[in-house]
Design an enzyme around this catalytic site. Structure first.
Site, short mmCIF file in Angstrom:
data_model
loop_
_atom_site.label_atom_id
_atom_site.label_comp_id
_atom_site.label_asym_id
_atom_site.label_seq_id
_atom_site.Cartn_x
_atom_site.Cartn_y
_atom_site.Cartn_z
N GLU A 257 -31.55 -0.64 -13.95
CA GLU A 257 -30.81 0.40 -14.67
C GLU A 257 -30.28 -0.26 -15.94
OE1 GLU A 257 -28.12 2.34 -16.27
OE2 GLU A 257 -26.94 2.52 -14.42
N CYS A 291 -22.86 3.18 -19.82
CA CYS A 291 -24.25 3.25 -20.26
C CYS A 291 -24.67 4.67 -20.60
CB CYS A 291 -25.17 2.62 -19.21
SG CYS A 291 -25.03 3.40 -17.60
#
Ligand code: ADP
Length: 468
Positions: A257, A291
């Protein structure tokens, strides 16, 4: 208390206990990002502790895999209960090591706990235990049966921005699936990860944590170990790609990720107060250090003036930069510090690059020292609003990871959707992560999904048996 446990001195938790540091290794010192003060001093076990963790996890693997899934689910549920009971202490740890505001820290504890709760459900256990028969009788072959088995030892490497939740999101499905785990938190924020492991009501060796200043030594040890069968990573694209390359040598499964640069699009007919409210909530969360933070704001040319004024007003009213440990009055959003001075310098460099390229700074972008620090600490950047940002500027190509609102005008929807999708990354466009849904990126934002029932599959091997 959890806080005391986290500060107990051992930077590694292996086989159910603290692991001593490597001889002669410098200690790992954890600093408060806002005050600059020392939060904890931990021993740094480095590569030897990483090897010990692998041995502990490999040693615990067979018995844990043989434990009934319902029993593993019950243990994950008790782990969630333990987090609930320690929620206040855990939030305090997150404020101290990561500079999160109290509100963001409490939200992270609840978010971390939600993954443990989700993977303790009967639906999750049923997914692990599912048996799929395949009728092969027409070829005279009888019945095929597909069952699932844990992949084995999992290495989990996590970032400083959600040090508790990103680890919980990995260990909860891994442990339910029957895997054992070796985990490395970021050097900036090791305390919450150590606390999470110490709170786990699991047999020794099922979850092991190694905190270290030498990430590469620990990462290399695990990537080279044949016993480690999977790596799951959340962090920067460069490190993630390097881990995937190293993992290939021993045929490990890989989940990544990585970074993103979420677009936020304000159309000509948008409800401007709602757009401002949504943008402020998403971008000021963790001072922009997430993020999925909306780092590119595209505004229809006809409403640039009105939206800019409304956003500037919203910033003036909502943002109170300062000490993350102090609750702001009236429920206003507190903008806390960035993680360290390097993060501040990056934000300043990206703003300077935009101004050099012709963008306009409407407000913010200054660094506020911590109270009583003599100007040396703080790391708080006042929320910066810029207009006239173009796709070529660094702000629209790299994550600022800070409270920066770069605005760029657009004319048609077709144009703006094309621009929004033009980067090599692709992760998110709204605040959308939830324990029940599969989350993850495309292209250079990553490989694989975390959360929901699909979030179990990376920890499960399919086994086909032919019943003749
Ligand atoms: P960030 O920009 O969030 O700091 P990083 O990718 O540097 O992103 O950090 C995410 C995690 O990866 C942290 O736990 C960090 O210590 C770890 N890390 C950094 N470099 C390496 C490496 N060479 N091998 C293994 N882990 C690493």
């Amino acid at each position: 208390s959890v806080a005391a446990l986290a500060r107990s001195g051992a930077g590694a938790y292996v086989g159910g206990g603290g692991q001593p540091g490597a001889p002669g290794a410098a200690p790992l010192v954890v600093h408060n990002p806002y005050t600059g003060g020392r939060v904890a001093t931990l021993s740094d076990g480095g590569a030897p502790a990483a090897a010990a963790a692998t041995a502990a996890a490999a040693g615990a693997a067979a018995a844990w895999a043989a434990t009934p899934t319902a029993d593993r689910a019950a243990a994950v549920g008790r782990w969630a209960d333990a987090l609930d009971a320690a929620a206040g202490d855990l939030a305090a740890v997150l404020v101290a090591e990561g500079g999160k505001t109290l509100a963001d820290a409490a939200a992270e504890v609840a978010y971390a706990t939600s993954y443990l709760r989700y993977y303790a459900t009967a639906a999750a256990a049923a997914h692990v235990d599912a048996v799929t028969p395949i009728d092969l009788s027409d070829g005279g072959g009888g019945t095929g049966v597909v069952t699932k088995e844990p992949v084995g030892v999992v290495a989990a490497i996590t970032p400083w921005n959600f040090p508790l939740a990103m680890l919980a999101r990995k260990v909860a499905p891994a442990v339910l699936a029957g895997c054992t785990v070796v985990a490395k938190p970021a050097a900036e924020t090791p305390l919450s990860a150590l606390a999470l492991a110490r709170l786990a009501p699991l047999p020794p060796g099922v979850v092991n944590v190694v905190a270290t200043a030498d990430a590469a030594a620990v990462g290399d040890t695990w990537m080279a170990a044949g016993a480690v069968r999977k790596v799951t990573f959340t962090g920067s694209t460069g490190v993630g790609v390097g881990l995937a390359r190293a993992a290939a040598g021993t045929g490990k499964r890989v989940s990544l990720e990585l970074g993103g640069l979420a677009p936020f699009i304000v159309t000509a007919d948008a409800d401007l107060p709602a757009a401002v409210g949504g943008l402020l909530a998403a971008r000021l969360r963790c001072s922009g250090q997430t993020c999925i933070s909306p780092g590119r704001v595209y505004v229809h040319r006809s409403v640039v003036g009105a939206f800019t004024s409304a956003l500037a007003e919203g910033l003036a009213a909502a943002a109170a930069p300062g000490d993350p440990a102090v609750e702001p009055p009236d429920g206003a959003t507190r903008v806390g510090p960035l993680i360290h001075s390097g993060a501040v310098h990056k934000v300043q460099a990206l703003i300077r690059d935009a101004l050099d390229g012709g963008a306009t700074l409407v407000t913010g972008g200054t660094v506020v020292p911590a109270a009583d620090s003599g100007g040396d600490a703080g790391h708080v950047v006042t929320p910066a609003l810029l207009t006239g940002v173009t796709d070529r500027m660094r702000l629209f190509r790299e994550e600022a990871f800070g409270p920066v609102f770069p605005l760029s005008p657009f004319d048609t929807l077709e144009e703006v959707v094309g621009r929004a999708n033009s980067l090599p990354v692709g992760l998110a466009a709204v605040a959308l992560s939830d324990a029940r849904v599969p989350f993850g990126g495309v292209r250079l934002s990553g490989v694989g999904r975390e959360g929901g029932l699909p979030g179990l599959d990376p920890y499960l091997e399919l086994k086909y048996t032919l019943l003749g």
